[in-house]
Design a protein around this motif. Structure first.
Motif, PDB file in Angstrom:
ATOM      1  N   SER A   1     -12.032  -5.112  16.875  1.00 49.73           N
ATOM      2  CA  SER A   1     -11.850  -4.566  15.519  1.00 49.73           C
ATOM      3  C   SER A   1     -12.005  -3.052  15.559  1.00 49.73           C
ATOM      4  O   SER A   1     -12.720  -2.507  16.407  1.00 49.73           O
ATOM      5  CB  SER A   1     -12.871  -5.171  14.550  1.00 49.73           C
ATOM      6  N   VAL A   2     -11.287  -2.378  14.639  1.00 47.99           N
ATOM      7  CA  VAL A   2     -11.340  -0.921  14.525  1.00 47.99           C
ATOM      8  C   VAL A   2     -11.419  -0.560  13.044  1.00 47.99           C
ATOM      9  O   VAL A   2     -10.605  -1.025  12.238  1.00 47.99           O
ATOM     10  CB  VAL A   2     -10.091  -0.248  15.145  1.00 47.99           C
ATOM     11  N   LYS A   3     -12.421   0.229  12.690  1.00 49.91           N
ATOM     12  CA  LYS A   3     -12.534   0.718  11.308  1.00 49.91           C
ATOM     13  C   LYS A   3     -12.624   2.229  11.358  1.00 49.91           C
ATOM     14  O   LYS A   3     -13.217   2.801  12.273  1.00 49.91           O
ATOM     15  CB  LYS A   3     -13.777   0.142  10.632  1.00 49.91           C
ATOM     16  N   THR A   4     -12.034   2.878  10.337  1.00 46.49           N
ATOM     17  CA  THR A   4     -12.051   4.344  10.317  1.00 46.49           C
ATOM     18  C   THR A   4     -12.265   4.844   8.898  1.00 46.49           C
ATOM     19  O   THR A   4     -12.031   4.126   7.915  1.00 46.49           O
ATOM     20  CB  THR A   4     -10.730   4.903  10.873  1.00 46.49           C
ATOM     21  N   ASN A   5     -12.715   6.090   8.772  1.00 49.27           N
ATOM     22  CA  ASN A   5     -12.914   6.697   7.456  1.00 49.27           C
ATOM     23  C   ASN A   5     -11.754   7.608   7.060  1.00 49.27           C
ATOM     24  O   ASN A   5     -11.885   8.434   6.158  1.00 49.27           O
ATOM     25  CB  ASN A   5     -14.215   7.499   7.427  1.00 49.27           C
ATOM     26  N   LEU A   6     -10.620   7.463   7.775  1.00 46.75           N
ATOM     27  CA  LEU A   6      -9.453   8.260   7.376  1.00 46.75           C
ATOM     28  C   LEU A   6      -9.075   7.919   5.939  1.00 46.75           C
ATOM     29  O   LEU A   6      -9.260   6.771   5.495  1.00 46.75           O
ATOM     30  CB  LEU A   6      -8.279   7.976   8.315  1.00 46.75           C
ATOM     31  N   PRO A   7      -8.541   8.883   5.222  1.00 47.54           N
ATOM     32  CA  PRO A   7      -8.221   8.664   3.800  1.00 47.54           C
ATOM     33  C   PRO A   7      -7.334   7.438   3.605  1.00 47.54           C
ATOM     34  O   PRO A   7      -6.392   7.199   4.371  1.00 47.54           O
ATOM     35  CB  PRO A   7      -7.477   9.937   3.389  1.00 47.54           C
ATOM     36  N   SER A   8      -7.616   6.691   2.569  1.00 46.87           N
ATOM     37  CA  SER A   8      -6.861   5.460   2.306  1.00 46.87           C
ATOM     38  C   SER A   8      -5.432   5.747   1.868  1.00 46.87           C
ATOM     39  O   SER A   8      -4.574   4.867   1.944  1.00 46.87           O
ATOM     40  CB  SER A   8      -7.571   4.641   1.221  1.00 46.87           C
TER      41      SER A   8
END
Length: 428
Positions: free
Chosen positions: A139-146
């Motif tokens: 899994s990969v999660k990021t805080n890049l803008p939605s």
């Protein structure tokens, strides 16, 4: 660390044969423990994370890796090859994104590789070598803008992580194997048997891997102090692991023939000259003691003379084993003398051909393998008090066990099977 097997004598018995050698089976219990220990000792994932900032990542600057998760290691044997290894872990990668803001990527991943089991050509030791390391993103999660296009984000993450993570994480597998391989380093080094000689565990061939265990076959070299090698007899008897051991467990099997060769190192030490008249719980030993059995002694020595005894072992000692019991066979002579005044030679009273059958009880105590012990009437009592303690003292020297993977033999349970002694290996 030097581990020693001791022998302890108990009763009197009989005779069989056994094949040379020693066998080691390593189940998943030992391998899991060793790989996990190597991962913990090396702190390799933390080191990889610390080095990550030195690796450029396209689109991210000031790269740092933090919050590395404790790895979960899964191993499976691959028959004929070695071990398949999967390390499950996770981490957070931080830095400045190509858009200018702070970026966090939370990654959960599996590192997989095949650890091929080989024999080092230079040292002759077992060694693992990793092949085909892959990184699988779980899994990969990021805080890049939605509001960024998902395809753009996914393409960036996919290309970035697949380029960076293998070079960042795969060295962890190699580093762990370095730690594991080091723990074989002393396996084939000569180990002393007191001052009498040495034992060296030499691999017969590349270790074999099955679906349940790794098997290492040894051709031990038993060498006298002067340098002469004691050949292990090839009697044709088969010794093998029993079938009833728990799946995943580990055992070391030592053949009776191998223990026989080790005991040959001690043969000279088993010769004894007994001069004491007071022995153990027996009454004083004089010619009067023998007069009841040998009338000629009574006539020759109306006044009691002290007895002296010489025991010589003229054949190499031999160990035999059946399921549940084991015996030590000593062939030699027992000669009894009447002592005379100082300066005069003692007089031989009789000479017996002897065959001592001593029941052996095995134990590992303080990393040493031990032995203990009974004939009939006068000779039986005499030997029990005068000779068996000498034999036990000689056997205290102990026999070396294979030095590998920091194995603690004090925890082992012992089993006697046909023609062999089995040590069921345990972990702390």
């Amino acid at each position: 660390m030097l581990w020693i097997l001791f022998l302890a004598l108990c009763g009197l018995l009989t005779h069989t044969r056994a094949d040379p050698g020693a066998l080691l089976r390593l189940g998943m219990d030992v391998m899991n423990h060793e790989v996990q220990s190597a991962m913990d000792e090396s702190h390799i994932l933390e080191k990889m994370a610390a080095d990550a900032g030195m690796k450029p990542i396209k689109g991210i600057t000031n790269v740092k890796v933090k919050d590395v998760q404790l790895p979960v290691i899964t191993l499976n044997f691959i028959p004929g090859v070695g071990i398949f290894q999967c390390v499950s872990t996770g981490m957070t990668i931080t830095g400045k994104s190509f858009m200018g803001g702070n970026m966090e990527i939370i990654v959960v991943l599996n590192i997989t590789a095949t650890n091929r089991l080989l024999q080092d050509e230079e040292t002759g030791l077992p060694m693992f070598k990793s092949e085909g390391c892959e990184i699988i993103l779980v899994s990969v999660k990021t805080n890049l803008p939605s509001n960024m296009l998902p395809k753009v984000v996914n393409k960036f993450l996919d290309s970035t992580l697949h380029k960076v993570l293998p070079s960042m994480m795969c060295p962890a597998i190699d580093a762990v194997l370095v730690y594991v391989n080091k723990k074989w380093a002393n396996l084939n080094a000569p180990m002393p048997v007191g001052q009498m000689g040495s034992v060296k565990y030499v691999l017969m061939s590349i270790p074999t891997t099955t679906a349940s265990y790794i098997q290492v076959d040894f051709s031990p070299v038993v060498q006298q102090q002067e340098g002469n090698t004691i050949q292990l007899a090839d009697d044709g008897e088969v010794f093998e692991f029993p079938e009833d051991y728990a799946e995943g467990s580990s055992q070391l099997l030592l053949s009776a023939t191998f223990l026989t060769a080790e005991l040959a190192l001690l043969q000279k030490s088993l010769d004894v000259y007994v001069q004491d008249t007071k022995i153990g719980q027996l009454p004083p030993q004089t010619t009067k003691t023998l007069a009841a059995f040998i009338p000629k002694v009574a006539k020759a020595y109306p006044k009691p003379k002290p007895l002296m005894t010489q025991i010589r072992i003229n054949k190499p000692p031999k160990v035999t084993m059946k399921t549940g019991n084991s015996h030590l066979h000593l062939h030699g002579t027992l000669e009894m003398f009447a002592a005379r005044r100082r300066g005069k030679a003692s007089v031989s009273l009789f000479l017996l051909e002897t065959h001592f059958n001593l029941k052996i009880q095995y134990s590992v105590h303080e990393n040493r393998l031990q032995m203990e012990k009974k004939l009939t009437d006068f000779i039986t009592d005499y030997l029990r008090e005068a000779y068996v303690p000498v034999v036990n003292d000689v056997l205290q020297v102990g026999f070396p066990l294979p030095d590998f993977l920091d194995m603690d033999y004090n925890l082992a349970e012992l089993d006697l099977v046909e023609n062999a002694l089995v040590l069921k290996l345990k972990l702390n």
